[in-house]
Design an enzyme around this catalytic site. Structure first.
Site, short mmCIF file in Angstrom:
data_model
loop_
_atom_site.label_atom_id
_atom_site.label_comp_id
_atom_site.label_asym_id
_atom_site.label_seq_id
_atom_site.Cartn_x
_atom_site.Cartn_y
_atom_site.Cartn_z
N SER A 87 -9.83 -0.48 7.24
CA SER A 87 -9.28 -0.53 5.60
C SER A 87 -8.51 -1.40 5.20
O SER A 87 -8.33 -1.72 3.91
CB SER A 87 -8.30 0.72 5.60
N SER A 129 -9.65 1.97 2.75
CA SER A 129 -8.73 2.51 1.92
C SER A 129 -7.80 1.70 1.33
O SER A 129 -7.13 2.25 0.32
CB SER A 129 -8.15 3.73 2.94
N LYS A 172 0.72 -1.14 0.15
CA LYS A 172 0.03 -0.08 0.18
C LYS A 172 0.83 1.33 -0.05
O LYS A 172 2.02 1.25 0.62
CB LYS A 172 -1.13 0.01 1.22
#
Ligand code: GLN
Length: 484
Positions: free
Chosen positions: A172, A148, A72
């Site tokens: 997330s 996210s 990420k």
């Protein structure tokens, strides 16, 4: 070997038997990214040459044996870009050091391949708040991948990453895992060092794995877990071996379902999967009971005070001086801060900074921030009582399957409610995992996950319970895309 469906464990075996070289894995992923990712847009960057150079030094006896892991874009990996999905950093910041999680993965033989899209500074539930691109759901390109860590979940589901790291502040990792039909785990707060994770809300953030199987998640977590002198909130608890052996029943295990879980707030397609999962757990010998978590009904409200409060201080470092974007010819310091922030932050980030600054301001601090902290303490106590009755808490991961792109962008509160079931574990600091549990019955079926939450630092037993469920159900073997 179909790389789009393989697990880390299966590939590691092939590598150790010298049937494949991890170089071939990188090459195959690069080809797949070239073929697939123009549609899904999970990757912000994938430097094939760098990964190929890195993989040449691989050691087959390390736990990851050279296998590529995607990251990420809010976790620092030395020399890689790290944009946090923000205009503030995109193209302007290269990580000058490795996050501790990256150091440990590297030492365990990982090759870093791919930077994954995310909601800007991890604020969002659909990845639509990325300032850089919108990622789509591999199961249905008209829908969001969740967020996210939407890029991480989408890449693992799409066969463009074998496994990925995400971060979870309010859901997330777990919510996108549920939306994309993969495994996603948030560890106990303090289990994995946050050093090198760009801070959103420091008392809630945790790095964790997204993967195709529970074993793979356990392997990555085992590698990353443990105390780190660079993060004073990382725990000194010993790290057990986490990869579950074969577990096929759940005799003597009790799952508590919160009485406060409002079935009206859950989509019927999700309830159906959840109820079937409950029946399945019973058939494995588990007992199900009701537990009380009354403060959980205030969890979303408390989170949207605490998380923005912390974000408003954490993001103060983006001032036009130290990192990334700097406005043109500032007149003075105030102008430099103001215009750099105006141009660098997207609307959701600005909203959170304003909200956080407001709830911390004198006169409102007690009414909002202190009250939210009280809810948090109450919730922790309620979990402690619930865990005297039940070993685990069970809910759907999210109240709905992946929603259509654009559906919630103009209504922040409806976006926030997607984290109804995930936020309580963050507030209480507990480990929590989402496992694939079925599909909606639409023309284009969408994956649905269930969430199992455990006692603090009880990752090993949590992963065993998840493994028992996974190994007796077919859901983790469904993929949106298979090689011909
Ligand atoms: N969706 C939640 C938020 O927007 C949680 C995000 C996260 O876990 N990073 O804050």
């Amino acid at each position: 070997m179909d790389l789009s469906t393989a697990s880390l464990f299966s590939l590691r075996d092939l590598i150790r038997r010298k049937e494949i070289h991890p170089r071939e894995v990188v090459t195959a992923l690069a080809e797949r990214i070239a073929a697939r990712d123009s549609g899904t847009r999970a990757f912000l960057q994938a430097d094939t040459e760098r990964a190929l150079a890195e993989v040449e030094n691989f050691d087959p006896e390390t736990p990851l044996a050279g296998l590529p892991i995607a990251i990420k874009d809010n976790i620092n990996v030395l020399g890689h870009p790290c944009s946090c999905g923000s205009r503030f950093l995109a193209g302007k910041y290269t990580a000058p050091y490795d996050a501790t999680a990256a150091v440990r993965l590297r030492r365990a033989g990982a090759t870093f391949f791919g930077r994954l899209n995310m909601d800007e500074f991890a604020m969002g539930s659909s990845t639509e708040n990325s300032a850089l691109q919108a990622t789509t759901n591999p199961w249905d390109p008209t829908r969001v991948p969740g967020g996210s860590s939407g890029g991480s979940a989408a890449a693992v589901a799409d066969g463009t990453a074998l496994a990925a790291l995400g971060s979870d502040t309010g859901g997330s990792i777990r919510q996108p895992a549920s939306f994309c039909g993969v495994v996603g785990m948030k560890p106990t707060y303090g289990r994995v060092s946050r050093y090198g994770l760009v801070a959103y809300a420091s008392s809630l953030d945790q790095i964790g794995p997204l993967s195709r199987t529970v074993d793979d998640a356990a392997l990555l977590l085992e590698i990353m877990a443990g105390h780190d002198p660079h993060d004073s909130t990382s725990a000194r608890e010993p790290v057990d071996s986490l990869v579950p052996g074969s577990v096929e029943d759940l005799k003597g295990i009790t799952f508590g379902i919160p009485r406060e879980m409002d079935r009206e707030a859950v989509a019927p397609s999700v309830l159906k999967v959840f109820d079937e999962a409950c029946d399945h757990l019973r058939s494995l010998g588990a007992e199900l009971c009701d537990v009380d978590l009354p403060a959980s009904t205030h969890a979303v409200a408390a989170y949207y005070v605490i998380a923005p409060a912390e974000a408003s201080t954490n993001l103060a470092r983006f001032d036009g001086v130290r990192y990334g974007l700097r406005c043109e010819s500032p007149a003075d310091t105030l102008d430099l801060h103001t215009r750099s922030r105006e141009g660098g932050f997207g609307p959701e980030v600005k909203r959170r900074i304003l909200l956080g600054t407001f709830v911390l301001s004198s006169g409102f601090y007690d009414a909002y921030y202190q009250t939210a902290l009280k809810v948090r303490s109450l919730l922790r106590r309620e979990y402690a009582t619930a865990f005297s009755r039940a070993d685990f808490i069970l809910t759907p991961t999210a109240p709905e399957p992946a929603f259509p792109l654009g559906d919630r962008t103009s209504d922040p509160v409806s976006m926030y409610l997607s984290d109804l079931f995930t936020i309580p574990a963050n507030l209480a600091g507990l480990p929590s995992i989402s496992v694939p549990a079925g599909f909606t019955v639409d023309e284009r079926p969408l994956p649905v996950g269930i969430q199992i939450t455990g006692r603090a630092f009880a990752e090993a037993s949590l992963l065993r319970a998840a493994k028992a469920y996974e190994s007796t159900t077919p859901w983790h073997q469904q993929f949106p895309y298979k090689e011909d």
